[in-house]
Design a protein around this motif. Structure first.
Motif, PDB file in Angstrom:
ATOM      1  N   PRO A  41       0.807  -1.223   0.000  1.00 37.90           N
ATOM      2  CA  PRO A  41       0.000   0.000   0.000  1.00 37.90           C
ATOM      3  C   PRO A  41       0.843   1.278   0.000  1.00 37.90           C
ATOM      4  O   PRO A  41       0.426   2.289  -0.554  1.00 37.90           O
ATOM      5  N   GLY A  42       2.022   1.235   0.589  1.00 36.12           N
ATOM      6  CA  GLY A  42       2.874   2.421   0.620  1.00 36.12           C
ATOM      7  C   GLY A  42       3.359   2.844  -0.756  1.00 36.12           C
ATOM      8  O   GLY A  42       3.578   4.021  -1.014  1.00 36.12           O
ATOM      9  N   GLU A  43       3.547   1.863  -1.632  1.00 36.89           N
ATOM     10  CA  GLU A  43       4.022   2.158  -2.992  1.00 36.89           C
ATOM     11  C   GLU A  43       2.919   2.019  -4.024  1.00 36.89           C
ATOM     12  O   GLU A  43       3.153   2.241  -5.205  1.00 36.89           O
ATOM     13  N   ASP A  44       1.731   1.612  -3.593  1.00 35.09           N
ATOM     14  CA  ASP A  44       0.553   1.487  -4.447  1.00 35.09           C
ATOM     15  C   ASP A  44       0.810   0.552  -5.633  1.00 35.09           C
ATOM     16  O   ASP A  44       0.511   0.859  -6.778  1.00 35.09           O
ATOM     17  N   GLU A  65       4.833  -4.587   4.669  1.00 33.83           N
ATOM     18  CA  GLU A  65       5.718  -3.409   4.640  1.00 33.83           C
ATOM     19  C   GLU A  65       7.004  -3.677   5.423  1.00 33.83           C
ATOM     20  O   GLU A  65       8.101  -3.354   4.964  1.00 33.83           O
ATOM     21  N   ALA A  66       6.868  -4.260   6.610  1.00 34.15           N
ATOM     22  CA  ALA A  66       8.044  -4.567   7.432  1.00 34.15           C
ATOM     23  C   ALA A  66       8.892  -5.659   6.788  1.00 34.15           C
ATOM     24  O   ALA A  66      10.125  -5.627   6.862  1.00 34.15           O
ATOM     25  N   ALA A  67       8.235  -6.622   6.148  1.00 32.73           N
ATOM     26  CA  ALA A  67       8.972  -7.702   5.490  1.00 32.73           C
ATOM     27  C   ALA A  67       9.780  -7.168   4.310  1.00 32.73           C
ATOM     28  O   ALA A  67      10.953  -7.539   4.130  1.00 32.73           O
ATOM     29  N   VAL A  68       9.184  -6.285   3.518  1.00 32.36           N
ATOM     30  CA  VAL A  68       9.901  -5.695   2.384  1.00 32.36           C
ATOM     31  C   VAL A  68      11.043  -4.823   2.890  1.00 32.36           C
ATOM     32  O   VAL A  68      12.122  -4.788   2.286  1.00 32.36           O
ATOM     33  N   ALA A  69      10.855  -4.152   4.009  1.00 36.85           N
ATOM     34  CA  ALA A  69      11.937  -3.353   4.596  1.00 36.85           C
ATOM     35  C   ALA A  69      13.103  -4.244   5.008  1.00 36.85           C
ATOM     36  O   ALA A  69      14.268  -3.878   4.810  1.00 36.85           O
ATOM     37  N   ARG A  70      12.805  -5.421   5.553  1.00 36.29           N
ATOM     38  CA  ARG A  70      13.874  -6.369   5.926  1.00 36.29           C
ATOM     39  C   ARG A  70      14.620  -6.870   4.699  1.00 36.29           C
ATOM     40  O   ARG A  70      15.846  -7.006   4.711  1.00 36.29           O
TER      41      ARG A  70
END
Length: 78
Positions: A41-44, A65-70
């Protein structure tokens, strides 16, 4: 594509089949790798991740979101 999890980094492990007579032949254990499409959702947009079954549970717990950040913190491009 190799059997490699983008989130946990799990890869195939290698070892020996040992028969009853103790003859050894090489074998490999592959992780349970799945290709999943997640909505960011942050990057749509959607992202396609190659993750293990354990990583799918981790994404359900911590969020995509947290998983993609990792994954990005490990230097992998998504």
């Amino acid at each position: 594509m190799s059997a490699y999890c983008q989130l946990t980094g799990v890869k195939p492990v290698f070892g020996n089949n040992v028969s009853h007579s103790h003859r050894r032949t090489r074998r490999r254990w592959d992780p349970n790798i799945q290709q999943r499409r997640y909505w960011l959702p942050g990057e749509d947009r959607f992202v396609r991740l190659t993750v293990s079954a354990r990583a799918i549970k981790t994404i359900d717990k911590i969020g995509v979101e947290a998983a993609v950040a990792r994954i990005r913190a490990r230097g992998e491009k998504i």
